[in-house]
Motif scaffolding. Sequence first.
Motif, PDB file in Angstrom:
ATOM      1  N   GLN A 208       0.840  -1.188   0.000  1.00  0.00           N
ATOM      2  CA  GLN A 208       0.000   0.000   0.000  1.00  0.00           C
ATOM      3  C   GLN A 208       0.876   1.239   0.000  1.00  0.00           C
ATOM      4  O   GLN A 208       1.803   1.348   0.799  1.00  0.00           O
ATOM      5  N   VAL A 209       0.598   2.144  -0.896  1.00  0.00           N
ATOM      6  CA  VAL A 209       1.358   3.387  -0.994  1.00  0.00           C
ATOM      7  C   VAL A 209       0.477   4.523  -0.493  1.00  0.00           C
ATOM      8  O   VAL A 209      -0.621   4.727  -0.990  1.00  0.00           O
ATOM      9  N   GLN A 210       0.973   5.265   0.482  1.00  0.00           N
ATOM     10  CA  GLN A 210       0.257   6.414   1.031  1.00  0.00           C
ATOM     11  C   GLN A 210       0.770   7.678   0.356  1.00  0.00           C
ATOM     12  O   GLN A 210       1.954   7.995   0.447  1.00  0.00           O
ATOM     13  N   LEU A 211      -0.112   8.390  -0.315  1.00  0.00           N
ATOM     14  CA  LEU A 211       0.253   9.621  -1.024  1.00  0.00           C
ATOM     15  C   LEU A 211      -0.276  10.823  -0.266  1.00  0.00           C
ATOM     16  O   LEU A 211      -1.432  10.831   0.168  1.00  0.00           O
ATOM     17  N   VAL A 212       0.558  11.843  -0.148  1.00  0.00           N
ATOM     18  CA  VAL A 212       0.165  13.057   0.558  1.00  0.00           C
ATOM     19  C   VAL A 212       0.457  14.259  -0.327  1.00  0.00           C
ATOM     20  O   VAL A 212       1.609  14.487  -0.709  1.00  0.00           O
ATOM     21  N   GLU A 213      -0.581  15.022  -0.640  1.00  0.00           N
ATOM     22  CA  GLU A 213      -0.426  16.237  -1.428  1.00  0.00           C
ATOM     23  C   GLU A 213      -0.293  17.448  -0.510  1.00  0.00           C
ATOM     24  O   GLU A 213      -0.860  17.468   0.585  1.00  0.00           O
ATOM     25  N   SER A 214       0.421  18.446  -0.995  1.00  0.00           N
ATOM     26  CA  SER A 214       0.537  19.708  -0.269  1.00  0.00           C
ATOM     27  C   SER A 214       0.800  20.825  -1.269  1.00  0.00           C
ATOM     28  O   SER A 214       1.109  20.565  -2.435  1.00  0.00           O
ATOM     29  N   GLY A 215       0.675  22.060  -0.790  1.00  0.00           N
ATOM     30  CA  GLY A 215       0.997  23.215  -1.621  1.00  0.00           C
ATOM     31  C   GLY A 215      -0.192  23.974  -2.163  1.00  0.00           C
ATOM     32  O   GLY A 215      -0.027  25.006  -2.813  1.00  0.00           O
ATOM     33  N   GLY A 216      -1.385  23.464  -1.922  1.00  0.00           N
ATOM     34  CA  GLY A 216      -2.562  24.182  -2.391  1.00  0.00           C
ATOM     35  C   GLY A 216      -2.787  25.455  -1.605  1.00  0.00           C
ATOM     36  O   GLY A 216      -2.135  25.705  -0.585  1.00  0.00           O
ATOM     37  N   GLY A 217      -3.695  26.274  -2.111  1.00  0.00           N
ATOM     38  CA  GLY A 217      -4.008  27.522  -1.432  1.00  0.00           C
ATOM     39  C   GLY A 217      -4.775  28.460  -2.327  1.00  0.00           C
ATOM     40  O   GLY A 217      -5.278  28.067  -3.386  1.00  0.00           O
ATOM     41  N   LEU A 218      -4.851  29.708  -1.886  1.00  0.00           N
ATOM     42  CA  LEU A 218      -5.563  30.752  -2.623  1.00  0.00           C
ATOM     43  C   LEU A 218      -4.557  31.626  -3.350  1.00  0.00           C
ATOM     44  O   LEU A 218      -3.577  32.086  -2.744  1.00  0.00           O
ATOM     45  N   VAL A 219      -4.790  31.851  -4.631  1.00  0.00           N
ATOM     46  CA  VAL A 219      -3.878  32.670  -5.429  1.00  0.00           C
ATOM     47  C   VAL A 219      -4.711  33.482  -6.419  1.00  0.00           C
ATOM     48  O   VAL A 219      -5.787  33.055  -6.834  1.00  0.00           O
ATOM     49  N   GLN A 220      -4.198  34.638  -6.788  1.00  0.00           N
ATOM     50  CA  GLN A 220      -4.891  35.464  -7.772  1.00  0.00           C
ATOM     51  C   GLN A 220      -4.612  34.952  -9.177  1.00  0.00           C
ATOM     52  O   GLN A 220      -3.577  34.315  -9.441  1.00  0.00           O
ATOM     53  N   ALA A 221      -5.524  35.246 -10.068  1.00  0.00           N
ATOM     54  CA  ALA A 221      -5.330  34.870 -11.468  1.00  0.00           C
ATOM     55  C   ALA A 221      -4.001  35.434 -11.973  1.00  0.00           C
ATOM     56  O   ALA A 221      -3.647  36.578 -11.669  1.00  0.00           O
ATOM     57  N   GLY A 222      -3.281  34.614 -12.724  1.00  0.00           N
ATOM     58  CA  GLY A 222      -1.967  34.987 -13.209  1.00  0.00           C
ATOM     59  C   GLY A 222      -0.839  34.569 -12.299  1.00  0.00           C
ATOM     60  O   GLY A 222       0.334  34.646 -12.687  1.00  0.00           O
ATOM     61  N   GLY A 223      -1.177  34.136 -11.111  1.00  0.00           N
ATOM     62  CA  GLY A 223      -0.163  33.736 -10.144  1.00  0.00           C
ATOM     63  C   GLY A 223       0.294  32.302 -10.335  1.00  0.00           C
ATOM     64  O   GLY A 223      -0.091  31.620 -11.294  1.00  0.00           O
ATOM     65  N   SER A 224       1.117  31.852  -9.393  1.00  0.00           N
ATOM     66  CA  SER A 224       1.721  30.520  -9.475  1.00  0.00           C
ATOM     67  C   SER A 224       1.599  29.783  -8.149  1.00  0.00           C
ATOM     68  O   SER A 224       1.543  30.413  -7.078  1.00  0.00           O
ATOM     69  N   LEU A 225       1.579  28.483  -8.240  1.00  0.00           N
ATOM     70  CA  LEU A 225       1.641  27.598  -7.076  1.00  0.00           C
ATOM     71  C   LEU A 225       2.431  26.363  -7.477  1.00  0.00           C
ATOM     72  O   LEU A 225       2.444  25.969  -8.656  1.00  0.00           O
ATOM     73  N   ARG A 226       3.054  25.744  -6.485  1.00  0.00           N
ATOM     74  CA  ARG A 226       3.709  24.464  -6.723  1.00  0.00           C
ATOM     75  C   ARG A 226       3.131  23.431  -5.767  1.00  0.00           C
ATOM     76  O   ARG A 226       3.223  23.597  -4.543  1.00  0.00           O
ATOM     77  N   LEU A 227       2.553  22.405  -6.338  1.00  0.00           N
ATOM     78  CA  LEU A 227       2.021  21.301  -5.549  1.00  0.00           C
ATOM     79  C   LEU A 227       3.079  20.211  -5.407  1.00  0.00           C
ATOM     80  O   LEU A 227       3.899  20.010  -6.307  1.00  0.00           O
TER      81      LEU A 227
END
Length: 118
Positions: free
Chosen positions: A1-20
């Motif tokens: 069994q592989v446990q996957l954990v995501e992070s890096g989400g959030g609120l950003v304005q249009a045109g901005g960037s995020l890294r998940l």
Amino acid sequence: QVQLVESGGGLVQAGGSLRLSCTASERTFTTYAVGWFRQAPGKEREFVAAISWSRSNTNYADSVKGRFTISRDNAKNTVYLQMNSLKPEDTAVYYCRAGPSMNIMNYWGKGTLVTVSS
């Protein structure tokens, strides 16, 4: 069994960037293909991007080509999704998925919410 954990989400304005980020504790993760999927409110879950274990093969949905980049650091057991030029229509819960090949991904994370404001 592989446990996957995501992070890096959030609120950003249009045109901005995020890294998940998608991490797993199991070392077998480095031998797995990994994909990112997303589900917007009231819509079905859809494919975003995927990368092979060796990084030699990547795929993108047409809607994100040229804006999103998937990459992986196997030494850190982590896969990234760099999202640039974000649009309000990118708002969704983003899920990490992994498996032994690009066509067989049987493990899912619980998701991370990305909200893009206009």
